[in-house]
Enzyme design. Structure first.
Site, PDB file in Angstrom:
ATOM      1  CG  HIS A   1     -15.169   2.116 -11.123  1.00 31.53           C
ATOM      2  ND1 HIS A   1     -15.784   1.426 -10.108  1.00 31.53           N
ATOM      3  CD2 HIS A   1     -13.846   2.051 -10.863  1.00 31.53           C
ATOM      4  CE1 HIS A   1     -14.878   0.967  -9.273  1.00 31.53           C
ATOM      5  NE2 HIS A   1     -13.693   1.332  -9.691  1.00 31.53           N
TER       6      HIS A   1
ATOM      7  CG  ASN B   1      -2.030  -1.035   1.115  1.00 33.57           C
ATOM      8  OD1 ASN B   1      -2.236  -1.636   0.062  1.00 33.57           O
ATOM      9  ND2 ASN B   1      -2.736  -1.265   2.202  1.00 33.57           N
TER      10      ASN B   1
END
Length: 495
Positions: free
Chosen positions: A436, A50
């Site tokens: 999306h 991350n």
């Protein structure tokens, strides 16, 4: 409440600090004793992954503000300092957990990563042979001089910087050399254990190379060294209004992604100031961008070690999703959806049902057309394979491929090219916007009439992540819903 309180400017949470705070909460799972040991190690790797993406995508404006001392909206030299301080704090916590908690616990459970000094004579012979046969043939040390400038160092790659004394074979006294470690080399190797012991021993690739650096520089002496890793800006920026072919522009951008602006430099904790300052200068980074780490410079690679350990007791119990309760195995999806809609709760119910729905549509001779959005389907692309098979069977196939799905651009470009190669209609949505949505629309001829069937989802059409992420899938033949979806596909294809 006063009138002024209604007119007060709203206070928003800082996005970057929020991302880092989220990763603190993820890191907390690596501390929890009730979490299986290998899973605690995996949480540590997740935080590192991350943080890599945070730097690749979010950090460049902060560094630019620092280097130019200019404000760019809310981003200033002070936000650079604040974010850097928070990341340094988070990284320090990571390595404290790694060294002080997890590695001692791993050793107690019979799993140990051995340093060179901890290996016995038999293990050192094995590592030496492994280095000579598997590692050294892939290494090419570069001694720096006017004819050998500092090499291009790829994003997130493992490297060594080495300081030398003496002269090389050509009589040169070049003091610094760089050794790039290919990504193809496994980051961990299992080495022979001690006779009579049940302990499992590993050696990291950095330790293997570190203990044989002198072999790479015959006739010279290695006086100091450090592993290092640089993280670069990797967010592709393409002006869709200007480019004539978005796919071609992104393909060209992908070639340069690994060599974007340097943002973070990680070195071994024991690296000398001479070596770290040399690297900071080469990458044009301020001192705050240097991260000294007491361990592997890339904790993400611990995933490989985790996968090499056969210890089910040290992992979460594997969850086996069941077939969706509203579906009967073997029953036709078309017949079932005529009776009513179906809700699938992933990952508790199996995503294979969605694949089965598409597979039935592909194989059904009465299906005339299939339309689907492709956002993050994974590199293998099982659904893309089914769409290509549908084209071969004479169906009209339209794929809305989102090329700008971050870090999946290359996979989606490949899917688009493969679909086009068999005759599918491929479009890339609306300029300036990301598509999306996850939608699949099947058009079928039934008794002289046209009927539509659809699937919509909150999650990607990715069989891998569908086993991990919580999402809702919805199958329907509702006339109003499927007509809406038809209009959405029409707009995506025609705008």
């Amino acid at each position: 409440m006063s009138v002024n309180s209604f007119n007060a400017k709203p206070a928003f949470l800082d996005r970057d600090q929020s991302i880092l705070a989220f990763n603190e909460r993820v890191l907390d799972w690596a501390r929890r004793p009730e979490v299986p040991l290998l899973e605690r190690l995996r949480y540590l790797a997740i935080v590192s992954s991350n943080l890599d993406e945070f730097f690749e995508v979010r950090f460049a404006p902060h560094l630019s503000a620092k280097l130019t001392n200019e404000q760019r909206g809310p981003i200033t030299a002070q936000t650079f300092a604040d974010v850097s301080a928070k990341v340094h704090e988070l990284v320090a916590q990571q390595y404290a957990i790694y060294n002080d908690e997890l590695m001692p616990l791993m050793e107690k459970r019979g799993i140990k990563i051995l340093t060179h000094s901890e290996r016995n004579a038999r293990q050192r012979r094995w590592v030496k042979e492994y280095f000579m046969q598997e590692v050294q043939p892939l290494l090419l040390p570069i001694g720096l001089d006017p004819s050998h400038p500092f090499p291009q160092v790829a994003n997130k790659s493992l490297n060594f910087i080495v300081r030398l004394s003496g002269r090389d074979a050509f009589g040169r006294e070049n003091e610094v050399a760089i050794v790039k470690v290919p990504r193809a080399l496994p980051r961990f190797a299992r080495i022979p254990g001690v006779k009579g012991s049940k302990q499992i021993h590993f050696a990291s690739i950095s330790s293997i190379i570190r203990s044989h650096l002198n072999d790479l520089f015959p006739g010279r002496t290695v006086t100091e060294f450090s592993q290092f890793r640089v993280t670069r800006h990797s967010d592709l920026a393409v002006d869709e209004e200007e480019v004539k072919n978005l796919r071609t522009a992104l393909r060209l951008g992908l070639q340069q992604r690994h060599y974007g602006q340097a943002l973070r430099l990680e070195v071994s904790a024991g690296s000398s100031e001479f070596l770290s300052d040399f690297l900071l200068q080469q990458f044009g980074l301020p001192p705050e961008s240097l991260y000294r780490v007491a361990g592997p410079v890339n904790l993400v690679r611990l995933n490989q070690l985790i996968d090499m350990v056969d210890a089910p007791a040290l992992r979460f119990e594997r969850y086996q999703p069941g077939w969706p309760t509203q579906l009967t195995p073997g029953q036709s999806f078309f017949e079932r959806l005529k009776q009513g809609d179906v809700l699938i709760h992933q990952p508790y119910e199996n995503f294979d049902a969605v694949l089965a729905f598409l597979r039935e549509a592909v194989e059904d001779p009465d299906v005339l057309a299939i339309k689907q959005t492709i956002y993050r389907t994974g590199s293998k692309g099982e659904m893309a394979d089914l769409l290509r098979e549908a084209v071969r069977r004479g169906k009209e196939v339209t794929a809305v491929v989102e090329l700008k799905a971050r870090f999946d651009e290359e996979a989606n470009i490949n899917h688009a090219e493969q679909l086009e190669s068999v005759g599918a209609q491929v479009v890339y949505g609306i300029v300036g916007l990301k598509t999306h949505a996850k939608m699949l629309l099947v058009t079928r001829r039934e008794g002289g009439k046209i009927r539509r069937y659809a699937h919509v989802s909150t999650g990607n059409y990715n069989p891998g992540t569908a086993k991990l992420y919580t999402d809702v899938s919805y199958l329907t033949s509702d006339d109003a819903l499927t007509a809406d979806l038809e209009q959405v596909f029409l707009h995506l294809a025609s705008q």
